[in-house]
Design a protein around this motif. Structure first.
Motif, short mmCIF file in Angstrom:
data_model
loop_
_atom_site.label_atom_id
_atom_site.label_comp_id
_atom_site.label_asym_id
_atom_site.label_seq_id
_atom_site.Cartn_x
_atom_site.Cartn_y
_atom_site.Cartn_z
N ASP A 84 71.02 -66.90 55.60
CA ASP A 84 72.78 -66.35 55.03
C ASP A 84 72.32 -65.20 53.93
O ASP A 84 72.24 -65.98 52.62
CB ASP A 84 72.18 -68.14 54.51
CG ASP A 84 73.60 -68.05 53.49
OD1 ASP A 84 74.92 -67.09 53.06
OD2 ASP A 84 74.21 -69.36 52.87
N VAL A 124 73.55 -74.87 50.01
CA VAL A 124 75.06 -75.67 50.50
C VAL A 124 76.12 -74.60 49.87
O VAL A 124 76.46 -74.53 49.26
CB VAL A 124 75.06 -77.00 49.32
CG1 VAL A 124 76.05 -77.99 49.81
CG2 VAL A 124 73.92 -77.52 49.37
N PRO A 125 76.24 -73.90 51.59
CA PRO A 125 77.24 -72.45 51.14
C PRO A 125 78.88 -72.94 50.73
O PRO A 125 79.34 -72.30 49.45
CB PRO A 125 77.75 -72.59 52.00
CG PRO A 125 76.46 -72.46 53.48
CD PRO A 125 76.08 -73.35 52.41
N GLU A 126 78.73 -74.80 50.54
CA GLU A 126 80.90 -74.68 49.97
C GLU A 126 80.38 -74.76 48.21
O GLU A 126 81.60 -74.79 47.81
CB GLU A 126 80.85 -76.12 50.99
CG GLU A 126 81.09 -76.39 51.99
CD GLU A 126 80.12 -76.50 52.85
OE1 GLU A 126 78.37 -76.91 52.03
OE2 GLU A 126 79.89 -75.90 53.87
N ILE A 127 78.90 -75.19 48.07
CA ILE A 127 79.30 -75.66 46.18
C ILE A 127 78.95 -74.37 45.17
O ILE A 127 78.93 -74.46 44.49
CB ILE A 127 78.76 -76.91 45.92
CG1 ILE A 127 77.15 -76.50 46.31
CG2 ILE A 127 79.27 -77.76 46.84
CD1 ILE A 127 76.18 -78.15 45.54
N ARG A 242 85.92 -65.62 49.31
CA ARG A 242 85.76 -67.15 48.51
C ARG A 242 86.10 -67.09 47.16
O ARG A 242 85.98 -67.37 46.61
CB ARG A 242 84.03 -66.82 48.45
CG ARG A 242 83.72 -66.77 50.27
CD ARG A 242 83.15 -68.53 50.83
NE ARG A 242 83.27 -69.90 49.94
CZ ARG A 242 82.05 -69.80 50.17
NH1 ARG A 242 81.33 -69.56 50.87
NH2 ARG A 242 81.63 -71.00 48.39
#
Length: 243
Positions: A84, A124-127, A242
């Motif tokens: 990532d 945790v990519p979303e947060i 993002r």
């Protein structure tokens, strides 16, 4: 002077033929620089990346001099993020912000715990971008420049807080801020409550908010810009859609 402490690596640079000067964020002692023998070797290099964690044993003949340290690696650290690149950029930016903002050899256990929480969030990519912004807001608080988001600076209202004064760091409600909205910073709802979800533009507004006060209160007075790693992170997040 000697101590052992839990630590995160903030940066490392080669020194001499095989050593390295390593900057560390320790749990109980704050930000420390130390010479690590063999730190430039292939064996040690992976454990001295920004965000790597370990148990540090520090020693110096007198407290004022640069001491030496050994580091016992703990956990995967940045290796867990190799798939990532955006999270790796976030880790590097967080380390650069902490290294630039925190004074040397001054305990800031709150900053250590915030960095620890952010390190876990990178998985945790979303947060993690929202946690990164909270990390920066926490650094400001720890250094005496905390944002006051408790009530409207103009009316005392507790409701509809959507702006922040760029001068004072105090929240401003919608009605009071409307005539001056072009001069105010946006306040994303997730900074008011952990229960609030992320809305469109919230991450960009959050980075702009904390970046403004980091620059105004910490880096600006030192005649330094925001760390290039943070600027690079913003560019990467923008490219990824993002922000």
């Amino acid at each position: 002077m000697e101590f052992s402490d839990d630590a995160f690596v903030l940066s490392a640079r080669a020194f001499g033929e095989s050593g390295a000067i390593v900057e560390l964020l320790t749990r109980e002692h704050g930000r420390y620089a130390a010479h690590v023998a063999g730190g430039a070797s292939k064996r040690m290099r992976p454990y001295l990346q920004a965000g790597a964690r370990g148990l540090v044993r520090y020693r110096a003949r007198v407290s004022e001099q640069l001491g030496s340290a050994t580091l016992e690696p703990q956990g995967e650290g940045p290796a867990a993020l190799f798939d990532d690149p955006l999270a790796l950029a976030g880790m590097a930016a967080a380390a650069a912000v902490a290294a630039g903002a925190l004074p040397e050899r001054e305990p800031h256990p709150g900053a250590f715990l915030a960095f620890e929480a952010l390190s876990g969030a990178f998985l945790v990519p979303e947060i993690w971008p929202a946690v990164f912004i909270r990390f920066e807001a926490g650094l400001l608080q720890d250094l005496g420049f905390g944002l006051d988001l408790s009530k409207c600076a103009a009316t005392g209202s507790l409701d509809d807080l959507i702006y922040v004064s760029p001068r004072t760091g105090r929240a401003v409600c919608r009605d009071a801020g409307e005539p001056y909205k072009d001069r105010l910073l946006a306040l994303p709802a997730f900074l008011l409550s952990s229960q609030s979800g992320l809305g469109p533009g919230d991450i960009g507004a959050g980075f702009e908010l904390t970046g403004h006060f980091l620059e105004q209160n910490i880096f600006g007075p030192l005649n330094r810009p925001l760390p290039p790693a943070r600027v690079w992170l913003m560019e990467r997040l923008r490219e990824a859609g993002r922000l």
